[in-house]
Design a protein around this motif. Sequence first.
Motif, PDB file in Angstrom:
ATOM      1  N   UNK A 171       0.681  -0.882  -0.186  1.00  0.00           N
ATOM      2  CA  UNK A 171      -0.228  -0.341  -0.201  1.00  0.00           C
ATOM      3  C   UNK A 171       0.933   1.390   0.000  1.00  0.00           C
ATOM      4  N   UNK A 172       0.334   2.392  -0.557  1.00  0.00           N
ATOM      5  CA  UNK A 172       1.339   3.327  -0.688  1.00  0.00           C
ATOM      6  C   UNK A 172       1.247   4.376   0.648  1.00  0.00           C
ATOM      7  N   UNK A 173      -0.167   4.759   1.116  1.00  0.00           N
ATOM      8  CA  UNK A 173      -0.190   5.724   1.986  1.00  0.00           C
ATOM      9  C   UNK A 173      -1.501   5.213   3.835  1.00  0.00           C
ATOM     10  N   UNK A 174      -1.347   5.028   4.578  1.00  0.00           N
ATOM     11  CA  UNK A 174      -2.182   5.009   5.225  1.00  0.00           C
ATOM     12  C   UNK A 174      -3.376   5.940   5.224  1.00  0.00           C
ATOM     13  N   UNK A 175      -4.451   6.324   4.242  1.00  0.00           N
ATOM     14  CA  UNK A 175      -5.351   6.800   4.195  1.00  0.00           C
ATOM     15  C   UNK A 175      -7.043   6.387   4.555  1.00  0.00           C
TER      16      UNK A 175
END
Lengths: 374, 302
Positions: A171-175
């Motif tokens: 995953x890229x970012x925890x949004x």
Amino acid sequence: MRPNDSKSAGTSRRAVLAGMTATAATALASNQALAKDLVVGFIYVGAKDDYGYNQAHAEAAAILKKMPGVKVVEEEKVPETDDVSKTMESMIKLDGASLVFPTSFGYFDPYMLKMAAKYPKVEFRHCGGLWQKDKHPANTGSYFGYIGMGQYLNGIAAAHATKSKKLGFIAAKPIPQVLININSFALGAKSVDPSITTKVIFTGEWSMPVKEAEATNSLADQGIDVVTCHVDGPKVIMETAERRGIFACGYHADQAKLAPKGYLTGAEWNWITVYKQFIADAQAGKPLPNFVRGGLTDKFVKMSPYGPGLNAAGRKAVDAAKAEILKGGFAVFKGPLKDNKGNIVVPAGKSYPETAVELESQNYLVEGVLGSIS
Amino acid sequence: MIDTVALAMLGGSLRVSTPFLFVSLGECLTEKAGRINLGNEGVLVLGAMVAYATSYETGNPWAGIAAAAIAGLLLGGLHGAICSLTRVNDVAMGIALMLAGTGTAFFFGKPYVQPSAPLLPGIPLGFWSDSPQLRNALNVCPLFFLGLLAAFVMHWGFRSTRMGLRIRIVGDSQDAALALGLPINRTRLFATAAGSALAGIGGAFLSLYYPGSWNEGLSSGQGLMAVALVVFARWNPINCIYASLLFGAAGALGPSLQTVGVTWGYYLFYAAPYVVTLTVLILTARGGTALRGMPGQLSIGR
């Protein structure tokens, strides 16, 4: 013919051409000749053949190009800066665009909103933004899809392919949007076998090919045998997984070609549904809707065709779950549900369908996901 | 757990270090002759694209490597030639070249994003082990060994050959070079072009081995970082090897720690390569010796 031989007007060429047509008298004549066509502008933040987010939009734009009465102008790799304002302005003034789709999150505020105020007759529809009636102009709006169900189905497929009972998610970012996908994937897998775990790796950036390849390799080294992802361009992840001989579930667009042996299925955007709706309304002279959302049931999202890695039982299970979802009202997140620290995040008796606002602020990883968001 | 991380770092250093090694060696050669070429980031990207395209069209990845080296040679030659004119600033020219290189690569690289080109085979040095992890970690690209060889040849060349001595004189003292009647501009042109050819090969590694595909975000600044590694390596080709390996290993730390369950602070671990570089620089920079080894004619030092 290679996919992109035909027409790929990059920023620079577009700017040069724009400069030339502005001074050429013939250009005016040709513009008027096409005045009856509905000119639709597409703006992408990355390359439109990235096997990912941007390609999903560009594939829909390519279908629109073949429709009568519609002229598509596109520009790719437009940064989320004042550059996008210039692009919008040149699409409106030089190409005569009356409907603009800026597809990247950062285009919305302030760039698109400013342009909308400047050109009140042009319609702007933004992908992913949160349009609010009392806050934003009437000639703007937003659309987006709920793709979490697609990752849920990916999870079911992955559960049928894995032997080690260990899955991986890059995953890229925890949004919230990313977390919904991770959790849906894990819950899909757990619906088949509750002992399955999903290891998540955050790369911290939307597009970092070397880091994504490293992440795939280190997951494979740990005995994880199915990976999926939420990054902008999943190309490198799919190729690395294939080289390591593990399975992969796609995301954004169809990546079956990149992993001919290991591709199971994938969660894809199906933007053409949305765009066709908007364009039909515009051609009919009806007002365009301002706030559009939809998921699998609304055909905003679709699944890739099954790859050879998925066995008959797996296909059947995914088909069954999909049929269940298509009946409507299905909820991936239903109580009692614990996060991976043991806290109850969805109390018993409660369930959140994909449209629930509670999901938009998701800030946890469910039980069975190995990883942490901070 | 420790051994898993160690293994990942070993694998990572062997996988990730090669482009750093090639670009830093190329930059080292250029700077030894007294010029800076920041354009090697652009050369890296162009090399990656040219290598991928050539490999796709000819079906031979080695032809791709040759083409990447030639593309680097030409771009570096351009830098060298323009910087030979009086009062041209090599730093500014390098930045222009960087933008030109990446722009050209993106422009001509469009049709090659989607197709799959034949890639370089790895050398399975882990054949003796029955652990698939170790086998994968030790599957090393032949270019890595080519890079090691280039480093040793350069090290020997600078020390023990007439040509190496000439390059060093031109780079260290223009006055001495003038007095000796050495062709200053020609030497620098050669060093810049050859250095960029190496950087081009580094790009070929990115697109033809690891991660092994061409797309526009492929380099994400690795070329610039490699230029900085030359300072870190104190303009010594052998040190370039250590610097690249260290940088590659530190880069593998982030993903591998997350797989073994260290999930906090991944942003911090992703910064590890830079932290390590800074730490080593601080530790080795004792008073007065900070720029030990720097060629005297570099424009940043003058």
